[in-house]
Design a protein around this motif. Structure first.
Motif, PDB file in Angstrom:
ATOM      1  N   ALA A  54      13.965   6.099  42.667  1.00 31.23           N
ATOM      2  CA  ALA A  54      15.033   6.474  41.735  1.00 31.23           C
ATOM      3  C   ALA A  54      14.424   7.362  40.648  1.00 31.23           C
ATOM      4  O   ALA A  54      13.300   7.140  40.203  1.00 31.23           O
ATOM      5  N   ARG A  55      15.172   8.351  40.216  1.00 32.42           N
ATOM      6  CA  ARG A  55      14.700   9.290  39.202  1.00 32.42           C
ATOM      7  C   ARG A  55      15.173   8.858  37.824  1.00 32.42           C
ATOM      8  O   ARG A  55      16.195   8.190  37.675  1.00 32.42           O
ATOM      9  N   GLU A  56      14.422   9.249  36.790  1.00 33.53           N
ATOM     10  CA  GLU A  56      14.843   8.968  35.410  1.00 33.53           C
ATOM     11  C   GLU A  56      16.211   9.579  35.146  1.00 33.53           C
ATOM     12  O   GLU A  56      17.061   8.977  34.528  1.00 33.53           O
ATOM     13  N   ASN A  57      16.398  10.801  35.609  1.00 32.44           N
ATOM     14  CA  ASN A  57      17.696  11.467  35.518  1.00 32.44           C
ATOM     15  C   ASN A  57      18.176  11.656  36.953  1.00 32.44           C
ATOM     16  O   ASN A  57      17.659  12.502  37.672  1.00 32.44           O
ATOM     17  N   PRO A  61      16.649  16.073  40.660  1.00 36.31           N
ATOM     18  CA  PRO A  61      15.681  15.600  41.670  1.00 36.31           C
ATOM     19  C   PRO A  61      14.225  15.825  41.286  1.00 36.31           C
ATOM     20  O   PRO A  61      13.334  15.275  41.904  1.00 36.31           O
ATOM     21  N   LEU A  62      13.970  16.650  40.261  1.00 36.30           N
ATOM     22  CA  LEU A  62      12.599  16.932  39.849  1.00 36.30           C
ATOM     23  C   LEU A  62      12.154  16.069  38.670  1.00 36.30           C
ATOM     24  O   LEU A  62      11.004  16.150  38.257  1.00 36.30           O
ATOM     25  N   SER A  63      13.038  15.243  38.127  1.00 36.81           N
ATOM     26  CA  SER A  63      12.657  14.380  37.007  1.00 36.81           C
ATOM     27  C   SER A  63      11.697  13.294  37.516  1.00 36.81           C
ATOM     28  O   SER A  63      11.676  12.984  38.703  1.00 36.81           O
ATOM     29  N   SER A 117      23.264  19.283  40.466  1.00 35.91           N
ATOM     30  CA  SER A 117      22.024  19.723  39.848  1.00 35.91           C
ATOM     31  C   SER A 117      21.931  21.240  40.011  1.00 35.91           C
ATOM     32  O   SER A 117      22.285  21.772  41.068  1.00 35.91           O
ATOM     33  N   PRO A 118      21.487  21.956  38.966  1.00 37.48           N
ATOM     34  CA  PRO A 118      21.379  23.416  39.110  1.00 37.48           C
ATOM     35  C   PRO A 118      20.229  23.807  40.048  1.00 37.48           C
ATOM     36  O   PRO A 118      19.154  23.213  39.998  1.00 37.48           O
TER      37      PRO A 118
END
Length: 142
Positions: A54-57, A61-63, A117-118
């Motif tokens: 799981a990501r922080e944000n 996907p890059l967090s 996500s951009p």
């Protein structure tokens, strides 16, 4: 006291909390007491699924990967759905929970919400940032 709904028709276990955002399910059921088998005691079960990677944000996907998960039973059990009550002959909207305006931290995707996500896109020699759907089934109408 929490109102629940049965898990199944023959099962006497009731779901008190089913939080898909934080991957927590709280159930309760009456079971025979160990001290006195003629009595029943209330047993609560808390099931927590910790999502791997799981990501922080979750929309980025890059967090960095999330390493801390915080679960507060009081926050999981709050009921923020408005209900209509009659007071003095007039109908009023009321909430059963407090601090309902605070956003909930999500540890996984809520499939009913659109996440994007951009991403960089090269179009006619120009690099543009365009939103990409991370949960396409909830972002686009059928």
């Amino acid at each position: 006291v929490l109102a629940g709904y049965p898990v199944g028709p023959a099962n006497k276990e009731y779901v008190l909390v089913n939080n898909k955002c934080q991957c927590v399910t709280v159930t309760s059921k009456f079971v025979p007491s160990k001290e006195n088998p003629d009595e029943e005691v209330l047993q609560r079960n808390i099931r927590i699924i910790v999502p791997l990677k799981a990501r922080e944000n979750i929309s980025d996907p890059l967090s960095p990967l999330r390493t801390t998960f915080v679960y507060r039973l009081s926050e999981l059990c709050k009921n923020c759905d408005p209900v209509e009550i009659e007071l003095g002959g007039a109908i009023h909207q009321a909430q059963q929970g407090n601090s309902c305006e605070e956003p909930q931290t999500c540890y996984t995707y809520d499939r009913n919400q659109c996440y994007s996500s951009p991403v960089s896109l090269l179009h006619h020699g120009e690099v543009m940032q365009v939103p990409a759907a991370l949960t396409p089934e909830s972002c686009f109408a059928e």
